[in-house]
Motif scaffolding. Structure first.
Motif, PDB file in Angstrom:
ATOM      1  N   ASP A 195       0.814  -1.223   0.000  1.00 54.40           N
ATOM      2  CA  ASP A 195       0.000   0.000   0.000  1.00 54.40           C
ATOM      3  C   ASP A 195       0.843   1.266   0.000  1.00 54.40           C
ATOM      4  O   ASP A 195       0.314   2.361  -0.194  1.00 54.40           O
ATOM      5  CB  ASP A 195      -0.945   0.001   1.205  1.00 54.40           C
ATOM      6  N   SER A 196       2.135   1.126   0.260  1.00 50.82           N
ATOM      7  CA  SER A 196       3.018   2.287   0.156  1.00 50.82           C
ATOM      8  C   SER A 196       3.836   2.230  -1.130  1.00 50.82           C
ATOM      9  O   SER A 196       4.684   3.101  -1.358  1.00 50.82           O
ATOM     10  CB  SER A 196       3.939   2.374   1.384  1.00 50.82           C
ATOM     11  N   LEU A 208      -3.355   3.000  -5.547  1.00 51.34           N
ATOM     12  CA  LEU A 208      -2.727   3.795  -4.477  1.00 51.34           C
ATOM     13  C   LEU A 208      -3.200   5.240  -4.526  1.00 51.34           C
ATOM     14  O   LEU A 208      -3.483   5.852  -3.485  1.00 51.34           O
ATOM     15  CB  LEU A 208      -1.196   3.759  -4.607  1.00 51.34           C
ATOM     16  N   ASN A 209      -3.297   5.775  -5.733  1.00 53.60           N
ATOM     17  CA  ASN A 209      -3.693   7.185  -5.855  1.00 53.60           C
ATOM     18  C   ASN A 209      -5.157   7.410  -5.528  1.00 53.60           C
ATOM     19  O   ASN A 209      -5.539   8.490  -5.080  1.00 53.60           O
ATOM     20  CB  ASN A 209      -3.370   7.680  -7.272  1.00 53.60           C
ATOM     21  N   ARG A 210      -5.949   6.361  -5.735  1.00 55.88           N
ATOM     22  CA  ARG A 210      -7.373   6.451  -5.398  1.00 55.88           C
ATOM     23  C   ARG A 210      -7.566   6.317  -3.890  1.00 55.88           C
ATOM     24  O   ARG A 210      -8.519   6.866  -3.323  1.00 55.88           O
ATOM     25  CB  ARG A 210      -8.109   5.308  -6.130  1.00 55.88           C
ATOM     26  N   GLY A 211      -6.652   5.570  -3.252  1.00 58.25           N
ATOM     27  CA  GLY A 211      -6.774   5.308  -1.818  1.00 58.25           C
ATOM     28  C   GLY A 211      -7.208   3.881  -1.607  1.00 58.25           C
ATOM     29  O   GLY A 211      -8.381   3.563  -1.807  1.00 58.25           O
ATOM     30  N   CYS A 212      -6.267   3.016  -1.227  1.00 50.14           N
ATOM     31  CA  CYS A 212      -6.637   1.623  -0.999  1.00 50.14           C
ATOM     32  C   CYS A 212      -5.861   1.027   0.158  1.00 50.14           C
ATOM     33  O   CYS A 212      -4.828   1.555   0.584  1.00 50.14           O
ATOM     34  CB  CYS A 212      -6.453   0.779  -2.267  1.00 50.14           C
ATOM     35  N   ALA A 213      -6.398  -0.060   0.696  1.00 51.22           N
ATOM     36  CA  ALA A 213      -5.776  -0.734   1.834  1.00 51.22           C
ATOM     37  C   ALA A 213      -5.926  -2.235   1.630  1.00 51.22           C
ATOM     38  O   ALA A 213      -7.046  -2.733   1.526  1.00 51.22           O
ATOM     39  CB  ALA A 213      -6.442  -0.301   3.135  1.00 51.22           C
ATOM     40  N   HIS A 214      -4.795  -2.921   1.568  1.00 51.59           N
ATOM     41  CA  HIS A 214      -4.772  -4.389   1.499  1.00 51.59           C
ATOM     42  C   HIS A 214      -4.654  -4.896   2.935  1.00 51.59           C
ATOM     43  O   HIS A 214      -3.547  -5.090   3.448  1.00 51.59           O
ATOM     44  CB  HIS A 214      -3.578  -4.865   0.672  1.00 51.59           C
ATOM     45  N   HIS A 265      -9.786  -2.708   0.660  1.00 49.94           N
ATOM     46  CA  HIS A 265     -10.665  -1.555   0.869  1.00 49.94           C
ATOM     47  C   HIS A 265     -10.278  -0.453  -0.109  1.00 49.94           C
ATOM     48  O   HIS A 265      -9.096  -0.223  -0.346  1.00 49.94           O
ATOM     49  CB  HIS A 265     -10.521  -1.036   2.294  1.00 49.94           C
ATOM     50  N   PHE A 271     -11.135   3.728  -1.038  1.00 56.64           N
ATOM     51  CA  PHE A 271     -11.796   4.988  -0.692  1.00 56.64           C
ATOM     52  C   PHE A 271     -12.741   5.377  -1.829  1.00 56.64           C
ATOM     53  O   PHE A 271     -12.399   5.216  -3.005  1.00 56.64           O
ATOM     54  CB  PHE A 271     -10.743   6.087  -0.491  1.00 56.64           C
ATOM     55  N   ILE A 275     -16.491   7.599   2.365  1.00 58.54           N
ATOM     56  CA  ILE A 275     -16.203   6.408   3.167  1.00 58.54           C
ATOM     57  C   ILE A 275     -15.547   5.338   2.288  1.00 58.54           C
ATOM     58  O   ILE A 275     -15.219   5.606   1.133  1.00 58.54           O
ATOM     59  CB  ILE A 275     -17.461   5.876   3.889  1.00 58.54           C
ATOM     60  N   PHE A 276     -15.355   4.162   2.853  1.00 55.59           N
ATOM     61  CA  PHE A 276     -14.621   3.106   2.153  1.00 55.59           C
ATOM     62  C   PHE A 276     -15.558   1.962   1.754  1.00 55.59           C
ATOM     63  O   PHE A 276     -16.558   1.706   2.423  1.00 55.59           O
ATOM     64  CB  PHE A 276     -13.498   2.563   3.045  1.00 55.59           C
ATOM     65  N   GLN A 277     -15.215   1.301   0.673  1.00 59.36           N
ATOM     66  CA  GLN A 277     -15.935   0.082   0.295  1.00 59.36           C
ATOM     67  C   GLN A 277     -14.984  -1.113   0.412  1.00 59.36           C
ATOM     68  O   GLN A 277     -13.770  -0.965   0.283  1.00 59.36           O
ATOM     69  CB  GLN A 277     -16.481   0.192  -1.133  1.00 59.36           C
TER      70      GLN A 277
END
Lengths: 162, 162, 162
Positions: free
Chosen positions: C34-35, C79-85, C108, C110, C116-118
């Motif tokens: 994610d980084s 990553l640019n959209r906003g995500c979390a593994h 997840h 953004f 909020i997150f999906q």
């Protein structure tokens, strides 16, 4: 002196092994229940262990009832629809031959219409465990839905609140 | 020879105990904050520890400010609405008497209209901890929302990126 | 007698260290991917390790392909959209110099429109690891989407089902 150092090491290592073994019991639940391995789920509990999964519903008691829950039509429908019983790594307190583990459970369901997942339930969890001849087993597990009901907060407060 | 083996065992076991103790500090946060146990939350931090929970907002500093946050009207409103501060088990790096723990925090809220939960916030987390006379305590915790802001990625890259 | 106790302690401690080290490998994946730390992600795998992240898609094989995935336009867009593994702490089974780790991965994203997150994906995960000269490394990782497809359940049943 050597004797004392060995005694201390064995005592400390046993506590570490207990913490890890209890964590493994909790982390095994999700993959077993989501793959429908009924006996493997039941085997995490002590013979007469119980699981109170919802306020106002009679707890499951004993391995037969636990395995039957996994084999039940409602649970099989969850599996066929696509679900994940995600449990967080527990906070663990060992006290000799008993222990309390505290964590969250998050039930996710696949939603075909959207192609993404919904978070159907988030609950506080308290696990009471005991050391048995076969290793650590669950004596009692209780969940409470974190929907604003004070009971869910009290469950947490009673385990890690101080 | 026995002496050297005992020394090595004690050194290795201490590192294992440190890793587990730090993990327990992080895993205790959610259940304590979601049950409103203000002093128990604050007690995870060192006396003058700080918590930078949002970019552009002054960090909380010291146990009084941390406990006051838990007792504040906005936090109590979260609890009454139904919320879960879900933290993942941290990656931990111990370096003598200090350590860095890295994890995700996911804030879930109950949504009465739908009866399910929403994921309101997902953040990268860096915890700096120190060994104190009372065990491992948080010196500093920083969160950054993973909404595409490069700051959230930099927080992670600085801890586990190499 | 002392010799035997030392031998037993060393053997038990090594197993504990193995469990923790393997857990750390799995928990390092999310923050690294994610980084965008491509080489750090690839370094979790053995030189010729592979990652089968989706049924019907050729697995990534070797560190170059793994790092290229992280540097790819699709991953950078995440990553640019906003995500979390988000990976859960794994259930771990060590067998000498190999191990199997089992966990969930929850992706997840953004969603700017809602703030909020999906939860875009929830998958069962099996990690096969080996002890190398540089520590535990991933030989093979396989994910299966928990969308009702029996393959996702079979992946779990094969690791923790008994």
């Amino acid at each position: 002196m050597t004797e004392e150092r060995l005694d201390a090491l064995e005592r400390r290592l046993r506590l570490v092994e207990d913490q890890l073994a209890i964590t493994q019991v909790v982390l095994a639940y999700g993959p077993r229940v989501d793959s429908g391995c009924a006996d493997a789920v039941a085997g995490l509990w002590a013979e007469d262990g119980c699981y109170e999964f919802q306020a106002g519903v009679a707890p499951l008691t004993g391995r037969t009832e636990l395995a039957d829950m996994v084999r039940s039509a409602p649970h099989q429908a969850h599996l066929n629809r696509g679900c994940a019983h995600v449990l967080t790594a527990p906070h663990v307190r060992v006290d000799g031959d008993t222990a309390i583990a505290t964590c969250y459970s998050l039930m996710h369901h696949f939603v075909p219409d959207t192609g993404i997942f919904q978070v159907s339930r988030v609950s506080s969890n308290r696990w009471d465990l005991a050391r048995t001849a076969d290793g650590w087993r669950v004596v009692s597990r209780t969940n409470r839905l974190l929907n604003g009901d004070p009971a869910a907060r009290e469950l947490f407060a009673g385990t890690v609140g101080s």
